[in-house]
Design an enzyme around this catalytic site. Sequence first.
Site, mmCIF file in Angstrom:
data_model
loop_
_atom_site.group_PDB
_atom_site.id
_atom_site.type_symbol
_atom_site.label_atom_id
_atom_site.label_comp_id
_atom_site.label_asym_id
_atom_site.label_seq_id
_atom_site.Cartn_x
_atom_site.Cartn_y
_atom_site.Cartn_z
ATOM 1 N N GLY A 48 -23.829 -13.627 3.525
ATOM 2 C CA GLY A 48 -24.010 -12.239 3.065
ATOM 3 C C GLY A 48 -24.033 -11.262 4.221
ATOM 4 N N THR A 74 6.502 -5.150 10.611
ATOM 5 C CA THR A 74 5.655 -5.988 9.752
ATOM 6 C C THR A 74 5.946 -7.473 10.013
ATOM 7 O OG1 THR A 74 7.230 -6.164 7.933
ATOM 8 C CG2 THR A 74 5.760 -4.245 7.901
ATOM 9 N N GLY A 109 10.239 7.930 4.749
ATOM 10 C CA GLY A 109 11.372 7.160 4.203
ATOM 11 C C GLY A 109 11.957 6.153 5.177
ATOM 12 N N GLU A 144 4.020 -2.318 14.758
ATOM 13 C CA GLU A 144 5.040 -2.943 15.631
ATOM 14 C C GLU A 144 6.016 -3.817 14.839
ATOM 15 O OE1 GLU A 144 5.945 -2.926 18.933
ATOM 16 O OE2 GLU A 144 4.567 -1.281 19.323
ATOM 17 N N ILE A 157 -18.693 -17.473 7.646
ATOM 18 C CA ILE A 157 -19.769 -18.172 8.363
ATOM 19 C C ILE A 157 -21.036 -17.305 8.397
ATOM 20 C CG2 ILE A 157 -20.453 -18.925 10.707
ATOM 21 C CD1 ILE A 157 -17.571 -20.074 10.973
HETATM 22 C C1 LIG Z 1 -1.986 1.340 12.491
HETATM 23 C C2 LIG Z 1 -0.544 1.675 12.571
HETATM 24 C C3 LIG Z 1 -0.043 2.322 13.701
HETATM 25 C C4 LIG Z 1 1.311 2.668 13.775
HETATM 26 N N1 LIG Z 1 1.770 3.346 14.877
HETATM 27 C C5 LIG Z 1 3.047 3.798 14.907
HETATM 28 C C6 LIG Z 1 3.527 4.614 15.986
HETATM 29 O O1 LIG Z 1 2.803 4.898 16.941
HETATM 30 N N2 LIG Z 1 4.809 5.062 15.939
HETATM 31 C C7 LIG Z 1 5.646 4.757 14.910
HETATM 32 O O2 LIG Z 1 6.799 5.194 14.927
HETATM 33 N N3 LIG Z 1 5.232 3.974 13.856
HETATM 34 C C8 LIG Z 1 3.947 3.499 13.846
HETATM 35 N N4 LIG Z 1 3.506 2.723 12.779
HETATM 36 C C9 LIG Z 1 4.406 2.475 11.667
HETATM 37 C C10 LIG Z 1 4.840 1.033 11.534
HETATM 38 O O3 LIG Z 1 5.790 0.715 12.505
HETATM 39 C C11 LIG Z 1 5.349 0.877 10.103
HETATM 40 O O4 LIG Z 1 4.232 0.978 9.247
HETATM 41 C C12 LIG Z 1 6.036 -0.443 9.871
HETATM 42 O O5 LIG Z 1 7.255 -0.486 10.575
HETATM 43 C C13 LIG Z 1 6.299 -0.694 8.375
HETATM 44 O O6 LIG Z 1 6.863 0.413 7.763
HETATM 45 P P1 LIG Z 1 6.260 0.929 6.351
HETATM 46 O O7 LIG Z 1 4.801 1.108 6.543
HETATM 47 O O8 LIG Z 1 7.052 2.094 5.930
HETATM 48 O O9 LIG Z 1 6.469 -0.262 5.366
HETATM 49 P P2 LIG Z 1 7.819 -0.628 4.572
HETATM 50 O O10 LIG Z 1 8.966 -0.724 5.518
HETATM 51 O O11 LIG Z 1 7.955 0.277 3.410
HETATM 52 O O12 LIG Z 1 7.475 -2.085 4.067
HETATM 53 C C14 LIG Z 1 6.652 -2.322 2.919
HETATM 54 C C15 LIG Z 1 6.631 -3.832 2.673
HETATM 55 O O13 LIG Z 1 7.969 -4.285 2.399
HETATM 56 C C16 LIG Z 1 8.326 -5.303 3.330
HETATM 57 N N5 LIG Z 1 9.750 -5.186 3.642
HETATM 58 C C17 LIG Z 1 10.441 -4.100 4.055
HETATM 59 N N6 LIG Z 1 11.735 -4.390 4.234
HETATM 60 C C18 LIG Z 1 11.880 -5.689 3.928
HETATM 61 C C19 LIG Z 1 12.976 -6.592 3.926
HETATM 62 N N7 LIG Z 1 14.203 -6.226 4.296
HETATM 63 N N8 LIG Z 1 12.755 -7.860 3.515
HETATM 64 C C20 LIG Z 1 11.512 -8.282 3.180
HETATM 65 N N9 LIG Z 1 10.427 -7.485 3.185
HETATM 66 C C21 LIG Z 1 10.623 -6.204 3.555
HETATM 67 C C22 LIG Z 1 7.441 -5.068 4.563
HETATM 68 O O14 LIG Z 1 7.303 -6.255 5.320
HETATM 69 C C23 LIG Z 1 6.150 -4.624 3.882
HETATM 70 O O15 LIG Z 1 5.440 -5.736 3.455
HETATM 71 C C24 LIG Z 1 2.167 2.340 12.718
HETATM 72 C C25 LIG Z 1 1.666 1.665 11.583
HETATM 73 C C26 LIG Z 1 0.324 1.346 11.507
HETATM 74 C C27 LIG Z 1 -0.182 0.638 10.283
#
Ligand SMILES: Cc1cc2nc3c(=O)[nH]c(=O)nc-3n(C[C@H](O)[C@H](O)[C@H](O)COP(=O)(O)OP(=O)(O)OC[C@H]3O[C@@H](n4cnc5c(N)ncnc54)[C@H](O)[C@@H]3O)c2cc1C
Length: 384
Positions: free
Chosen positions: A338, A363, A130, A361, A335
């Site tokens: 297939g 989005t 969440g 880090e 580039i």
């Molecule tokens: C490969 C990977 C490694 C990771 N490693 C770590 C880690 O080591 N430790 C850790 O704590 N976390 C980690 N994360 C988590 C990462 O930080 C979160 O995935 C990221 O912060 C986004 O959160 P969410 O996935 O819940 O997406 P959400 O916050 O649910 O976002 C979903 C979509 O809504 C958009 N969005 C959300 N809020 C807004 C807004 N206010 N306005 C406009 N658009 C919005 C986002 O840009 C996204 O497109 C990792 C994620 C990945 C994919």
Amino acid sequence: MDFSLTEEQQLLVDTFRRFADKELKPVADEYRDRLIPRELALRLQSEMLPFGVGAGVVAEELGGLGLDTFTVGLLQFELARVSPDIAVTALIQMIVGKLLPYVPDHLRDDYAKAVLSAEKLGCVGMSEPGAGSQVTAVACRARESGDDFIISGEKLWISSGGYSDFIFLLARFNDDPVGGLGLILVDREHGYKTVEIGKMGLNSQSTAQVIFEDIRVPKTNLMVAPGEAMKTLFVSLAGSRPIVALMALGVAQAALDEATKYSVDRHQFGKPIAGHQLISAMLGEMATKLEAGKLLSFKALDAIDRGYRSDVDAAMCKWYSTDVACEIVASAMQIHGGNGITQEFPIEYMYRAVRPFMVTEGTNEIQKLSIGRALTGIDAFGGS
Ligand SMILES: Cc1cc2nc3c(=O)[nH]c(=O)nc-3n(C[C@H](O)[C@H](O)[C@H](O)COP(=O)(O)OP(=O)(O)OC[C@H]3O[C@@H](n4cnc5c(N)ncnc54)[C@H](O)[C@@H]3O)c2cc1C
């Protein structure tokens, strides 16, 4: 601004590049899409320590090399060029290393020693089911009970989580949205559990769900008191967004190198495809975007090393570089025709591996909102 490398930096980067090509690439190829076993992950991290990869940022007072973030960024670029997966594990060791000064005095030397010798792998737990972009929604609870905190809740997407011996955990100590968040060191021995998450790419490193079922952790493990944790994390981790940007660009560099070679070797209509204007222009665009991303990232890292922390620079390089890295890899795939989508060629893997960097880090949408807020003074995040 002068981003030319010192003789020492150049030598380090060149030596590490040769090491990565010779020693790490075969492992990356062998474990593509399969989790590198923990023991091997530890060995790789320990072999990279002399170059300053991973724990190189640990302060000299703690026995580390105290490397600047610019040099670390260059090394992570080279590492991601060969293996974005191994680079993610090294990035997390780097972040853990940055946070070591906050480990309580009586534990610090032991954990520092373990990180500096790569005997242990750590991880950092902020995100939850969440609480993604909205970190202040963290619900993982730390309740007082005598000399302990009882921790309950769940963290999601935790890089190195499955490998980890310990976690720096962002937990909720009271109901104040920001003021209630503190950072605590939880050891695997305290009893947390981890479950691996399957992903489109980066599957040879661990990304895990971390579960805390009423586990007891001594109060003396508190790293950052409630109220200070968010600030501490933002300041300590200022360098990680530009470094993630350079890691995505490292993958893009590898894709550009492959596409360049392929365009010269592959003949259609009586000449190398590089001799067709649309292909040549595509390569030109790829190289330009790569360079622009690198310059933005270098600028952000240079500012940090000179004692300025610019969140706008970090946000700009993070969204731009990870966006263009995905575009560059997609062009490299095109580039290759297939062949680009077959597993016989490395491009299809790069295409899957580079994509998560647009999310991790923070989005790319969130990065742009931070820049917009700095420009206008108006917060468009939508929170109350
Ligand atoms: C490969 C990977 C490694 C990771 N490693 C770590 C880690 O080591 N430790 C850790 O704590 N976390 C980690 N994360 C988590 C990462 O930080 C979160 O995935 C990221 O912060 C986004 O959160 P969410 O996935 O819940 O997406 P959400 O916050 O649910 O976002 C979903 C979509 O809504 C958009 N969005 C959300 N809020 C807004 C807004 N206010 N306005 C406009 N658009 C919005 C986002 O840009 C996204 O497109 C990792 C994620 C990945 C994919």
